[in-house]
Each structure stands twice: as C-alpha cells, then as structure tokens.
Design a protein around this motif. Structure first.
Motif, PDB file in Angstrom:
ATOM      1  N   GLN A  77      53.191 -26.197 -37.491  1.00 28.94           N
ATOM      2  CA  GLN A  77      52.962 -26.233 -36.049  1.00 28.94           C
ATOM      3  C   GLN A  77      54.313 -26.579 -35.438  1.00 28.94           C
ATOM      4  N   SER A 112      47.584 -32.968 -25.876  1.00 31.02           N
ATOM      5  CA  SER A 112      48.186 -31.666 -26.175  1.00 31.02           C
ATOM      6  C   SER A 112      48.569 -31.529 -27.642  1.00 31.02           C
ATOM      7  N   ARG A 114      45.498 -31.041 -29.936  1.00 27.17           N
ATOM      8  CA  ARG A 114      44.994 -29.682 -29.737  1.00 27.17           C
ATOM      9  C   ARG A 114      45.889 -28.653 -30.426  1.00 27.17           C
ATOM     10  N   ALA A 115      47.192 -28.840 -30.321  1.00 24.97           N
ATOM     11  CA  ALA A 115      48.132 -27.894 -30.926  1.00 24.97           C
ATOM     12  C   ALA A 115      48.019 -27.904 -32.448  1.00 24.97           C
ATOM     13  N   SER A 171      39.968 -27.027 -25.468  1.00 25.37           N
ATOM     14  CA  SER A 171      41.187 -26.266 -25.172  1.00 25.37           C
ATOM     15  C   SER A 171      40.903 -24.784 -24.966  1.00 25.37           C
TER      16      SER A 171
END
Length: 261
Positions: A30, A110, A113-114, A152
């Motif tokens: 990621q 964030s 979620r990523a 999301s």
C-alpha cells in the motif's frame, strides 16, 4: 529475483490426508509500505469463486486469522487475511497492540481504509477469484476496519463484523456502503457500549443500509478467540456457543449475498 524470493516464502498447509486446501503468505503493498497477508483456497476448485477478505485483531495477522482463512477455504471461498500494520509489525501483548491500533482508529480513518483497500485489490486480482463477488469480514480491530472499508464505498457485496468496534468519526459515510452489513455482537461486551451500538444502528438506518445485528447472550468482547480465556469479568473471553452461532450466521449471510449454499 523478487518473484523468486516470494515463491521461497510460500508455505503449503496440509489440512489432513489428501486435503485440497493450500495456504501461503502473500507480500503486497500500500503505497511504499510492504504488507504481508495470508491466502488460503481449495486448489481442486477450477472455476472462479467468491473472495473473502479477513481483517485481523489488534495483534496483526496471526495463526488465528490463518485458521479462519482455512475454514473459509474449506467452504469453497478464496480467503485472504489482509495485513493492516505492515510486514513484520506484530504487536506482543495488550500495551503494544493498543499503541499500534491507535494509529488507525483516530479521527482520521484514511489509512485504515487505504490498507483495507490494498488487501481487497490484492484479493480481487487473484486468478481464482470472481471480482464481482467479494466480501470483507473482521475480528475486533478488524471488525472496525471492515466497516470502515465498507463506509469508504468499497465494491463488496457484504461486510461482517465479529465483536468489532462500531463507532466512526464519519457516520455520514454510511451512505457509501454498497453491500449488506452483518454485525455480530456480544450482548455483555463492556468495550462496545450501548450508546455506541445505538449510534451504529442509527447510522445504518439513516443511510438506508441493508443491515442485520445479532446479539449473543453471556458473551463479552473477543468471544470467537479461544486465546481470550474464559473469564468474562476481564471484559474479553471466549464463548463457544457464541463462536459457533456467529460463524453459522456468517455462513448464511455469505450464502445469501453470493448465491451459494
């Protein structure tokens, strides 16, 4: 060379004599962060099948999540235990786990979620998986992460939270949920209090989500994990009945959203 090293890292998991379930570690990314999840599937099934993303408890990917992945593989799914923390980041003990989990559970969701999205993308790209039939589930910290991934707007047919945190700083984001939601909750959980449960239910209603919530009597936090012990007074404890009943509820839910049985 990288592919060669990754192949050396893989470990086949035998599930008894002549079993078809295989499992191995999978390295992915990621952004600039290297992550390491665990993949399990039945290699005798040749057609594409539904994929289920599993998100770990607050100690990171462990033998517990790998066991759950193998359970799902025996049901005919491709299961991928995603890594939220990063390769090699595996907290030991409650203090370390709480410190690590806090990085993802603040007002800015964030990153959690990523990281969830990276796991889902990895799962969807596997040759065994039908990318139109995906679900996400999680335990404790992972339940929170699974719900955040759904909020999301992730392209999943369903989301399952096992004794997960239900609160979010962004309740309006529930309008982005594209699939169905199942929350499996210990009725006596001291860490997810009644006002948090009520706020979650209001969030689901306001967003007109297709949601369900099951309560399990005499169950506290972490009721699916035998390593939680058996003392409810500590706030987290294993409950065999709640574990079995919640797993059956999850199976019925997956049958519904995937059209399987």
């Amino acid at each position: 060379m990288k592919k060669y090293l990754l192949a050396l890292m893989m470990t086949l998991v035998a599930q008894g004599a002549g079993a078809a379930v295989v499992g191995h570690n999978v390295e992915y990314r990621q952004g600039d962060t290297v992550l390491e999840g665990y993949l399990a599937y039945d290699d005798t099934i040749k057609e594409k099948r539904p994929g289920v993303l599993i998100i770990h408890e607050w100690t990171g990917v462990s033998p517990y999540e790998k066991m759950r992945a193998e359970q799902l593989a025996r049901l005919g799914y491709v299961a991928f235990a995603a890594d939220i923390y990063g390769k090699g980041v595996r907290p030991v003990g409650p203090e370390q786990a709480a410190k690590e989990a806090a990085k993802y559970r603040g007002n800015d969701r964030s990153l959690i979620r990523a990281r969830g999205a990276a796991g889902l993308e990895t799962l969807a790209g596997l040759p065994q998986v039908d990318p139109k039939r995906l679900a996400v589930m999680g335990y404790c910290f992972g339940g929170t992460a699974a719900l955040e991934l759904a909020r999301s707007g992730a392209d999943v047919l369903g989301t399952v939270s096992f004794h997960g945190g239900l609160s979010t700083p962004n309740p309006a984001d529930a309008k982005n949920i594209r699939g169905k939601v199942l929350a499996l909750h210990g009725a006596d959980d001291p860490y997810v209090k009644p006002d948090e449960v009520a706020a979650f239910q209001k969030e689901m209603r306001d967003a007109k989500v297709d949601w369900q919530m099951n309560y399990y009597g005499n169950a506290v936090h972490s009721f699916t994990n035998p390593k939680s012990g058996n003392d409810n007074s500590k706030g987290a404890a294993y409950n065999e009945k709640a574990d079995r009943r919640s797993f059956e509820a999850m199976k019925l839910f997956f049958n519904e959203i995937f059209g399987t049985r």
